[in-house]
Write an enzyme that holds these catalytic residues in place. Structure first.
Site, PDB file in Angstrom:
ATOM      1  N   TYR A 124       0.802  -1.220   0.000  1.00 48.38           N
ATOM      2  CA  TYR A 124       0.000   0.000   0.000  1.00 48.38           C
ATOM      3  C   TYR A 124       0.841   1.279   0.000  1.00 48.38           C
ATOM      4  O   TYR A 124       0.283   2.369   0.035  1.00 48.38           O
ATOM      5  CB  TYR A 124      -0.963   0.006   1.194  1.00 48.38           C
ATOM      6  CG  TYR A 124      -2.137  -0.954   1.058  1.00 48.38           C
ATOM      7  CD1 TYR A 124      -2.171  -1.917   0.065  1.00 48.38           C
ATOM      8  CD2 TYR A 124      -3.213  -0.896   1.928  1.00 48.38           C
ATOM      9  CE1 TYR A 124      -3.221  -2.796  -0.048  1.00 48.38           C
ATOM     10  CE2 TYR A 124      -4.279  -1.761   1.820  1.00 48.38           C
ATOM     11  CZ  TYR A 124      -4.280  -2.718   0.829  1.00 48.38           C
ATOM     12  OH  TYR A 124      -5.340  -3.584   0.725  1.00 48.38           O
ATOM     13  N   LYS A 176       3.398 -14.457   5.004  1.00 52.27           N
ATOM     14  CA  LYS A 176       3.539 -15.305   3.811  1.00 52.27           C
ATOM     15  C   LYS A 176       5.027 -15.469   3.532  1.00 52.27           C
ATOM     16  O   LYS A 176       5.490 -15.331   2.387  1.00 52.27           O
ATOM     17  CB  LYS A 176       2.799 -14.645   2.634  1.00 52.27           C
ATOM     18  CG  LYS A 176       2.589 -15.559   1.456  1.00 52.27           C
ATOM     19  CD  LYS A 176       1.580 -16.668   1.702  1.00 52.27           C
ATOM     20  CE  LYS A 176       1.506 -17.623   0.537  1.00 52.27           C
ATOM     21  NZ  LYS A 176       0.617 -18.768   0.771  1.00 52.27           N
ATOM     22  N   ASP A 210      -2.730 -17.685   4.659  1.00 53.16           N
ATOM     23  CA  ASP A 210      -3.879 -18.397   4.077  1.00 53.16           C
ATOM     24  C   ASP A 210      -4.464 -19.379   5.089  1.00 53.16           C
ATOM     25  O   ASP A 210      -5.686 -19.492   5.237  1.00 53.16           O
ATOM     26  CB  ASP A 210      -3.531 -19.088   2.746  1.00 53.16           C
ATOM     27  CG  ASP A 210      -2.090 -19.519   2.624  1.00 53.16           C
ATOM     28  OD1 ASP A 210      -1.252 -19.050   3.408  1.00 53.16           O
ATOM     29  OD2 ASP A 210      -1.781 -20.339   1.748  1.00 53.16           O
ATOM     30  N   ASP A 234      -5.819  -5.561   6.010  1.00 56.32           N
ATOM     31  CA  ASP A 234      -6.991  -4.956   5.390  1.00 56.32           C
ATOM     32  C   ASP A 234      -8.014  -6.042   5.077  1.00 56.32           C
ATOM     33  O   ASP A 234      -9.201  -5.943   5.399  1.00 56.32           O
ATOM     34  CB  ASP A 234      -6.530  -4.247   4.098  1.00 56.32           C
ATOM     35  CG  ASP A 234      -7.611  -3.393   3.474  1.00 56.32           C
ATOM     36  OD1 ASP A 234      -8.646  -3.176   4.122  1.00 56.32           O
ATOM     37  OD2 ASP A 234      -7.414  -2.948   2.326  1.00 56.32           O
TER      38      ASP A 234
END
Ligand code: NAI
Length: 339
Positions: A124, A176, A210, A234
């Site tokens: 972002y 991740k 995930d 987010d």
């Protein structure tokens, strides 16, 4: 001592409706605050020629605390997100998003989780561009994910300090790092190191993002405080809002070293704007976080209790809660239930 002055930005879409409702409850609850109204968002482009007028920035700078309605951001083209600009301008690095069950009969009862989202780094940062090839100026697009040791350390420390200060037992760092070995690897490494400083007070675990999403849906009770980078936070904070009945119930605080901006997680909801049917709970609970922040936690607790009573008893429920009360009727019921 005089009452703290806070900047109030009603914002776009349902923003003005829910802001009016929230200010009414704050006044009725006797919150010791003064309000300075300012503009931002699409509405401000028409009135001030900018989605983030200088006087709004000056007001937040001066008052250090703001309550902000949703600001619409055009997708794809148009001006950059004003929300992101405000977070960057005041270095509001921590986005605190608690979710708690209020409406009974949902997917789960007694959910009580807090997501701490890094607010200034990651994808972002908006370092992105198109790459033209032959006659296609948009043949490809590239976006850069930024992770710094400084940014990772301060958000992970914030999460541990938050857990310790609020009697919470565990921090889960979701990442991740298996794929993004540098950016997410650094974030994970910082977390694993810092966990040792808090080992006597707060447990730590790390989990791949995930799998975290799956477990949040299957068994949310295994989590307590979660910390993650910007975009993951987010997305998962909306998922977590879904666990407690939807976006209408989810508050947030954007916290920096010296400034703080409180806002609901939801956006401007253009599909229901102007109809007087929006659920003001997200912004009202954000105002409660603001009250906690300025040392008026007792007033915050009275408002939270009143919201819980009204929703649990079914005295008033907005459409998203399965009821047929309007925004102002709901706010009036909350005012009536204040102890
Ligand atoms: P949204 O959150 O505005 O709406 C998603 C769905 O939830 C809609 O069906 C809406 O009616 C419903 N909803 C949201 N808040 C509600 C409430 N208080 N009561 C009842 N129902 C509610 O998300 P969307 O449609 O993706 O975004 C609309 C605009 O808001 C976009 O321009 C987006 O950029 C902006 N936005 C701004 C945010 C902010 O200012 N912090 C956060 C998220 C989106």
């Amino acid at each position: 001592m005089s009452d703290p002055i806070i900047t109030v930005i009603p914002g776009d879409g349902i923003g003005p409706e829910v802001t009016d409702a929230v200010l009414g409850v704050l006044r009725a609850a006797g919150a010791s605050l003064e309000y300075e109204r300012q503009s931002a968002g699409v509405g401000a482009v028409a009135t001030h020629g900018s989605p983030l007028p200088g006087e709004t920035v000056d007001s937040i700078e001066r008052n250090r605390v703001a309550l902000k309605g949703p600001l619409a951001t055009p997708s794809g083209s148009g001006f950059r997100s004003v929300n992101v600009a405000i977070r960057k301008t005041f270095d509001l690095f921590a986005n605190v998003r608690p979710v708690r069950t209020i409406l009974p009969g949902g997917r789960y009862e007694d959910i009580d989780l807090v997501l701490i989202r890094e607010n200034t780094e990651g994808l972002y940062v908006g370092v992105e561009h198109f790459i033209g090839m032959e006659r296609d100026p948009k043949a490809a697009a590239e976006s850069v994910m930024i992770t710094t040791r400084f940014g990772s350390e301060r958000i992970v420390r914030f999460a541990f300090d938050y857990a310790a200060a609020n009697g919470r037992g565990k921090v889960t760092l979701a990442h991740k790092a298996n794929i993004l070995k540098h950016t997410q690897g650094l974030f994970l490494e910082v977390g694993q190191r810092m966990a040792a400083d808090y080992a006597d007070r707060v447990a730590f675990e790390d989990r791949i993002i995930d799998a975290t999403a799956m477990y949040l849906v299957l068994d949310p009770y295994r989590f307590d405080v979660l910390v993650m980078e910007n975009m993951f936070g987010d997305i998962l904070s909306d998922l977590m809002a879904g666990l407690v009945g939807g976006l209408g119930f989810a508050p947030a605080g954007n916290i920096g070293e010296s400034h703080a901006v409180f806002e609901a997680v939801h956006g401007s909801a253009p599909d229901i704007a102007g109809q007087g049917v929006a659920n003001p709970t997200g912004l009202l609970l954000s105002a409660c976080l603001l009250l906690d922040h300025v040392g008026q936690g007792e007033t915050a607790t009275r408002i939270r209790d009143a919201v819980t009573t009204v929703i649990r008893d079914g005295t008033a429920r907005t459409r998203d809660m399965g009821g047929n009360h309007g925004t102002s009727e709901f706010a009036a019921a909350v005012t009536g239930a204040l102890a």
